[in-house]
Design a protein around this motif. Structure first.
Motif, PDB file in Angstrom:
ATOM      1  N   ARG A 189      12.723 -27.406 -27.062  1.00 58.53           N
ATOM      2  CA  ARG A 189      11.469 -27.674 -26.363  1.00 58.53           C
ATOM      3  C   ARG A 189      11.651 -28.324 -24.999  1.00 58.53           C
ATOM      4  O   ARG A 189      10.805 -28.187 -24.129  1.00 58.53           O
ATOM      5  CB  ARG A 189      10.570 -28.570 -27.226  1.00 58.53           C
ATOM      6  CG  ARG A 189      10.013 -27.810 -28.408  1.00 58.53           C
ATOM      7  CD  ARG A 189       9.405 -28.732 -29.448  1.00 58.53           C
ATOM      8  NE  ARG A 189       9.371 -28.018 -30.713  1.00 58.53           N
ATOM      9  CZ  ARG A 189       8.312 -27.877 -31.481  1.00 58.53           C
ATOM     10  NH1 ARG A 189       7.184 -28.427 -31.134  1.00 58.53           N
ATOM     11  NH2 ARG A 189       8.380 -27.194 -32.599  1.00 58.53           N
ATOM     12  N   THR A 190      12.748 -29.081 -24.810  1.00 62.68           N
ATOM     13  CA  THR A 190      12.904 -29.800 -23.529  1.00 62.68           C
ATOM     14  C   THR A 190      14.040 -29.239 -22.680  1.00 62.68           C
ATOM     15  O   THR A 190      14.099 -29.510 -21.478  1.00 62.68           O
ATOM     16  CB  THR A 190      13.248 -31.285 -23.776  1.00 62.68           C
ATOM     17  OG1 THR A 190      14.514 -31.346 -24.459  1.00 62.68           O
ATOM     18  CG2 THR A 190      12.182 -31.977 -24.589  1.00 62.68           C
ATOM     19  N   GLY A 191      14.961 -28.551 -23.315  1.00 58.48           N
ATOM     20  CA  GLY A 191      16.144 -28.088 -22.576  1.00 58.48           C
ATOM     21  C   GLY A 191      17.191 -29.186 -22.423  1.00 58.48           C
ATOM     22  O   GLY A 191      18.261 -28.959 -21.866  1.00 58.48           O
ATOM     23  N   PHE A 192      16.924 -30.398 -22.948  1.00 55.64           N
ATOM     24  CA  PHE A 192      17.917 -31.478 -22.859  1.00 55.64           C
ATOM     25  C   PHE A 192      18.964 -31.273 -23.956  1.00 55.64           C
ATOM     26  O   PHE A 192      18.611 -31.095 -25.131  1.00 55.64           O
ATOM     27  CB  PHE A 192      17.282 -32.860 -23.067  1.00 55.64           C
ATOM     28  CG  PHE A 192      16.177 -33.187 -22.095  1.00 55.64           C
ATOM     29  CD1 PHE A 192      16.209 -32.714 -20.782  1.00 55.64           C
ATOM     30  CD2 PHE A 192      15.109 -33.975 -22.490  1.00 55.64           C
ATOM     31  CE1 PHE A 192      15.187 -33.025 -19.889  1.00 55.64           C
ATOM     32  CE2 PHE A 192      14.081 -34.294 -21.607  1.00 55.64           C
ATOM     33  CZ  PHE A 192      14.125 -33.808 -20.298  1.00 55.64           C
ATOM     34  N   GLU A 193      20.223 -31.339 -23.544  1.00 52.70           N
ATOM     35  CA  GLU A 193      21.280 -31.160 -24.542  1.00 52.70           C
ATOM     36  C   GLU A 193      21.179 -32.288 -25.583  1.00 52.70           C
ATOM     37  O   GLU A 193      21.067 -33.466 -25.219  1.00 52.70           O
ATOM     38  CB  GLU A 193      22.646 -31.202 -23.838  1.00 52.70           C
ATOM     39  CG  GLU A 193      23.732 -30.616 -24.693  1.00 52.70           C
ATOM     40  CD  GLU A 193      25.112 -30.753 -24.065  1.00 52.70           C
ATOM     41  OE1 GLU A 193      26.058 -30.237 -24.665  1.00 52.70           O
ATOM     42  OE2 GLU A 193      25.236 -31.377 -22.998  1.00 52.70           O
TER      43      GLU A 193
END
Ligand code: F6P
Length: 344
Positions: free
Chosen positions: A261-265
């Motif tokens: 949902r955020t693209g944060f690893e």
């Protein structure tokens, strides 16, 4: 008096210290004969025990686990189990049994006392800190310290890689460990069983943090935390041999959902039984020692069907019936008004 002791349910740091305290005061102050049953109620049913005295307890104060072994399960699971327990009392001429346990073992103790009038005193223990009737159980402080140490270590690697780390701690029905370790470890979000979480709200908190230039984030999740219905895939329920849902693994689902949902690893860390192992903290050694001493005093006061408890800093006795059939939820004021200040 002839006094039996057992440890039941999941182990936790401080069990040996509690046994030691019962034995020390029992033998030296009251002149008791003490017997330790192996493997919880199984040892009582099968009359598997060892004699306990001050010499046999030497060196046990700082040792994790339980020298007596422990099991889940109850005499009520066996057709003749309760009668076997009663027979053991009679044949060993036991005057009392000290049951050191969490919600499960204390419920069995309460029921045996009610059904068969057995002279039982309880000592509450569990890393989950969820026994009703006491402000604290031993094992909890050690688990929180272990989880906090782990979170401290995760901060530096999370910062180096700009990652979200989702840390799963124990806490089947209550979020005590998650809330305390989350506050102590500076978590961005804490997810607890008492309050279904909204994954979109968690992602919004992470985004707002990233927008402020803070990349690394720690999300602490209790193993029993559940998403709001319909908001994301919930875990499949697997039961263990005693019918308990086997928990563990929600952090992976959450880390995947955050990354998607955020693209944060994102990465997940499951602390699991590391939280239950090893030496108790000084706090837990003192607490289990106080409980052990109070329990043998309760035996000599004939406080059957009661457990020792901490209330407002004082150790006292409380009816086992107050503790059974429910779990103590986390202090929601602490969760919302203290931990919540640091979310996002
Ligand atoms: O003793 C409580 C507890 O540590 C819970 O937090 C956890 O869900 C459970 O025990 C794990 O049980 P087991 O050791 O049987 O896997």
């Amino acid at each position: 008096m002839r006094v039996g002791i057992l440890t039941g349910g999941g182990d936790c740091p401080g069990l040996n210290a509690a046994i030691r305290a019962v034995v020390r005061k029992g033998e030296q102050v009251y002149g008791d004969e003490l017997f330790g049953f192996y493997d919880a109620w199984d040892g009582v049913r099968e009359r598997r025990f060892t004699e306990l005295n001050v010499a046999t307890l030497r060196g046990m104060l700082p040792k994790g686990g339980t020298m007596l072994g422990t099991r889940r399960g109850s005499p009520y699971d066996h057709a003749t189990g309760v009668q076997e327990v009663v027979d053991t009392f009679r044949e060993m001429q036991l005057d009392a049994l000290v049951v050191i346990g969490g919600n499960g073992s204390l419920s069995v103790a309460c029921k045996l006392h009610a059904d068969r009038n057995l002279p039982i005193v309880g000592i509450p223990k569990t890393i989950d800190n969820d026994v009703v009737g006491t402000d604290v159980t031993f094992g909890f402080n050690t688990a929180v310290q272990i989880a906090t140490d782990a979170i401290d270590r995760l901060h530096t690697t999370a910062e180096s890689h700009d990652r979200v780390m989702v840390v799963e701690v124990m806490g089947r029905d209550s979020g005590w460990i998650a809330t305390y370790a989350g506050i102590a470890g500076g978590a961005t979000a804490i997810l607890i069983p008492e309050q279904p979480f909204d994954i979109d709200a968690v992602c919004a908190q992470l985004r707002s943090r990233h927008e402020r230039g803070r990349y690394a984030s720690i999300v602490v999740v209790a193993e029993g935390a559940e998403p709001l219905e319909g908001s994301m895939h919930s875990r499949d329920k697997v039961l263990d041999q005693f019918g308990h849902v086997r928990l563990g693994g929600v952090a992976q689902t959450i880390a995947n959902a955050i990354e998607e949902r955020t693209g944060f690893e994102s990465r997940m860390v499951l602390l699991g039984h590391i939280q239950r192992g090893g030496t108790p903290t000084a706090f837990d050694r003192v607490l289990s020692t106080r409980y052990g001493v109070a329990a043998i005093d309760a035996v000599h006061a004939g406080a059957w069907g009661h457990m020792v408890a901490m209330r407002g800093g004082e150790v006292m006795t409380a009816p086992l019936s107050e503790a059974v059939g429910r779990t103590r939820p986390v202090d929601m004021h602490l969760y919302n008004e203290v931990a919540g200040v640091f979310f996002g």
